[in-house]
Scaffold this motif. Structure first.
Motif, PDB file in Angstrom:
ATOM      1  N   UNK A 112      63.881  34.738  15.710  1.00 34.64           N
ATOM      2  CA  UNK A 112      64.630  33.507  15.951  1.00 34.64           C
ATOM      3  C   UNK A 112      64.880  32.708  14.671  1.00 34.64           C
ATOM      4  N   UNK A 113      63.913  32.728  13.745  1.00 31.48           N
ATOM      5  CA  UNK A 113      64.033  31.872  12.558  1.00 31.48           C
ATOM      6  C   UNK A 113      63.833  32.626  11.235  1.00 31.48           C
ATOM      7  N   UNK A 114      63.258  33.820  11.278  1.00 28.94           N
ATOM      8  CA  UNK A 114      62.990  34.564  10.043  1.00 28.94           C
ATOM      9  C   UNK A 114      63.514  35.996  10.164  1.00 28.94           C
ATOM     10  N   UNK A 115      64.842  36.189  10.067  1.00 32.25           N
ATOM     11  CA  UNK A 115      65.438  37.511  10.233  1.00 32.25           C
ATOM     12  C   UNK A 115      64.959  38.530   9.206  1.00 32.25           C
ATOM     13  N   UNK A 116      64.387  38.054   8.092  1.00 28.25           N
ATOM     14  CA  UNK A 116      63.878  38.981   7.076  1.00 28.25           C
ATOM     15  C   UNK A 116      62.749  39.857   7.611  1.00 28.25           C
ATOM     16  N   UNK A 117      62.128  39.433   8.702  1.00 23.77           N
ATOM     17  CA  UNK A 117      61.044  40.218   9.297  1.00 23.77           C
ATOM     18  C   UNK A 117      61.529  41.575   9.805  1.00 23.77           C
ATOM     19  N   UNK A 118      62.817  41.672  10.074  1.00 22.63           N
ATOM     20  CA  UNK A 118      63.348  42.919  10.634  1.00 22.63           C
ATOM     21  C   UNK A 118      63.154  44.100   9.693  1.00 22.63           C
ATOM     22  N   UNK A 119      63.161  43.852   8.382  1.00 23.51           N
ATOM     23  CA  UNK A 119      62.992  44.962   7.443  1.00 23.51           C
ATOM     24  C   UNK A 119      61.596  45.565   7.535  1.00 23.51           C
ATOM     25  N   UNK A 120      60.648  44.817   8.127  1.00 27.43           N
ATOM     26  CA  UNK A 120      59.297  45.328   8.352  1.00 27.43           C
ATOM     27  C   UNK A 120      59.089  45.715   9.822  1.00 27.43           C
ATOM     28  N   UNK A 160      57.919  31.712   3.531  1.00 29.98           N
ATOM     29  CA  UNK A 160      58.100  33.156   3.490  1.00 29.98           C
ATOM     30  C   UNK A 160      56.799  33.928   3.507  1.00 29.98           C
ATOM     31  N   UNK A 161      55.672  33.232   3.703  1.00 31.73           N
ATOM     32  CA  UNK A 161      54.358  33.881   3.683  1.00 31.73           C
ATOM     33  C   UNK A 161      54.276  34.994   4.719  1.00 31.73           C
ATOM     34  N   UNK A 162      54.679  34.690   5.959  1.00 33.47           N
ATOM     35  CA  UNK A 162      54.529  35.673   7.021  1.00 33.47           C
ATOM     36  C   UNK A 162      55.488  36.851   6.864  1.00 33.47           C
ATOM     37  N   UNK A 163      56.615  36.625   6.199  1.00 32.74           N
ATOM     38  CA  UNK A 163      57.537  37.732   5.922  1.00 32.74           C
ATOM     39  C   UNK A 163      56.886  38.706   4.938  1.00 32.74           C
ATOM     40  N   UNK A 182      53.216  35.435  21.501  1.00 32.48           N
ATOM     41  CA  UNK A 182      52.894  35.111  20.103  1.00 32.48           C
ATOM     42  C   UNK A 182      54.146  34.589  19.414  1.00 32.48           C
ATOM     43  N   UNK A 183      53.944  33.619  18.521  1.00 36.60           N
ATOM     44  CA  UNK A 183      55.082  32.974  17.874  1.00 36.60           C
ATOM     45  C   UNK A 183      54.699  32.491  16.482  1.00 36.60           C
ATOM     46  N   UNK A 184      55.689  32.488  15.606  1.00 37.52           N
ATOM     47  CA  UNK A 184      55.507  31.956  14.240  1.00 37.52           C
ATOM     48  C   UNK A 184      56.401  30.742  13.999  1.00 37.52           C
ATOM     49  N   UNK A 185      56.886  30.078  15.040  1.00 40.83           N
ATOM     50  CA  UNK A 185      57.887  29.029  14.787  1.00 40.83           C
ATOM     51  C   UNK A 185      57.609  27.699  15.486  1.00 40.83           C
ATOM     52  N   UNK A 186      56.358  27.398  15.764  1.00 43.14           N
ATOM     53  CA  UNK A 186      56.064  26.115  16.401  1.00 43.14           C
ATOM     54  C   UNK A 186      56.417  24.954  15.468  1.00 43.14           C
ATOM     55  N   UNK A 187      56.983  23.923  16.026  1.00 43.84           N
ATOM     56  CA  UNK A 187      57.391  22.765  15.227  1.00 43.84           C
ATOM     57  C   UNK A 187      56.261  21.762  15.035  1.00 43.84           C
ATOM     58  N   UNK A 188      55.448  21.552  16.077  1.00 45.15           N
ATOM     59  CA  UNK A 188      54.446  20.485  16.037  1.00 45.15           C
ATOM     60  C   UNK A 188      53.152  20.883  15.334  1.00 45.15           C
TER      61      UNK A 188
END
Length: 355
Positions: free
Chosen positions: A211-219, A167-170, A241-247
């Motif tokens: 895609x993976x962190x819907x809480x970002x919408x409030x910001x 949740x750091x980026x949120x 830009x992306x915050x969801x890379x798996x590797x």
């Protein structure tokens, strides 16, 4: 007589602040870290263990720290919302400044740092865009500058962080300025570097998803976005830009010219080790941004120090940091409005005709 060392302090001891402090303490021979400041108790305890034993004085007040006798410079790695304020205070105190990007999430506030620095031309004031100090990017720029690929026309670049489920980026999105200002700012700066710092933006448009962190919408932010920046003179920058890379960290850049193209880190790797196992052959990649650009940060610290001590020219203009924020803010606005934003050749916004 012992060679002079730059007496430098570090403001902020969070994730990047710790790294900057240790770079100046252990990996910058011509600098001496003499002070650090943070209002955070956890960070103070870290500093007492990792900095204080080597003579670094620890402060809870930035204002008090920059009054320390003999201090010559400060590296600012505190929360983004105080970058500009702390930079201006340091300039007013006649201190050289290395400030983490961005100067501010506001174009106007970023410009206030440039204005303050212009009144003290004897001081070195630099915004730290670390990729400009990366050996691979420098090699690519030199090759392009020597005409290897003809006229650079298309710039394609991405900053893709490994997914952080904590949740750091949120939480960070509350004051980061959004994914384009925080994450793509590096790619924007690279586009301005490769296309030329005086490049003029014609239009920007962007789109994104959570895609993976819907809480970002409030910001009013997203975890994946793409942006297109069109420049006068016939050049285009495409940004992802992306915050969801798996590797792991997947940052790459492609510069396409009229006679060829250059790629930087198209196939990310931590080192040259291949792992052969039952499922096939693979290579590991850096787990985070610092894992990819650690040496660039060290180069940055050493070159900033040399410029301060030797009075040489900084490798980039401070005004470019304002230009990068202006583009990032426009992309973030387009992301939320769904509209293309256009500019005239003087940089002023142009209202699009409505049929």
């Amino acid at each position: 007589m012992a060679p002079q060392k730059l007496q430098i302090a570090c403001a902020g001891l969070g994730r990047m602040g710790k790294r900057h402090a240790l770079h100046f303490l252990n990996r910058t021979p011509r600098a001496q870290l003499v002070a650090a400041s943070t209002p955070d108790e956890t960070e103070i305890q870290w500093a007492k263990q990792h900095l204080e034993p080597w003579g670094v004085r620890i402060y809870t007040s930035y204002d008090e720290m920059i009054k320390q006798e003999g201090l010559q410079a400060v590296v600012i790695a505190s929360v983004t919302t105080v970058h500009a304020e702390q930079a201006i205070k340091a300039i007013d105190a006649n201190l050289h400044v290395l400030c983490e990007k961005p100067l501010s999430t506001s174009v106007e506030i970023s410009q206030s740092v440039v204005d303050a620095a212009s009144k003290k031309p004897n001081l070195k004031v630099m915004c730290g865009f670390s990729r400009r100090f990366d050996n691979s990017y420098r090699d690519a720029f030199t090759k392009m500058d020597n005409g290897l690929i003809g006229r650079p026309s298309i710039f394609r670049s991405q900053t893709c962080d490994k997914l952080d489920p904590s949740g750091f980026f949120v939480a960070y999105a509350e004051f980061s300025g959004g994914i384009f200002v925080d994450c793509s700012i590096h790619d924007i700066d690279l586009a301005l570097w490769f296309f030329g710092q005086d490049s003029r933006v014609k239009s920007v448009v962007s789109s994104g998803i959570t895609a993976v962190q819907p809480e970002l919408r409030k910001h009013k932010d997203v975890d994946n976005a793409v942006g297109i920046v069109e420049f006068y003179g016939g050049q285009i920058a495409y940004l992802f830009c992306s915050r969801m890379m798996a590797a792991g960290q997947d940052d790459a850049t492609e510069i396409i010219g009229t006679d060829g193209k250059l790629q930087v880190n198209a196939q990310p790797m931590s080192n040259l080790v291949n792992i052969y196992e039952a499922g096939g052959v693979k290579r590991e990649i850096p787990g985070d941004y610092y894992g990819r650009f650690e040496q660039a940060f060290v180069n940055e610290a050493n070159e900033f120090t040399a410029c301060c001590l030797d009075g040489t020219k900084l490798p980039m203009k401070l005004a470019g940091a304002v230009q990068a924020v202006k583009i990032g803010c426009a992309l973030q606005e387009s992301l939320n409005s769904g509209k293309k934003i256009s500019f005239d050749e003087t940089g002023r916004r142009v209202a699009l005709a409505v049929l």
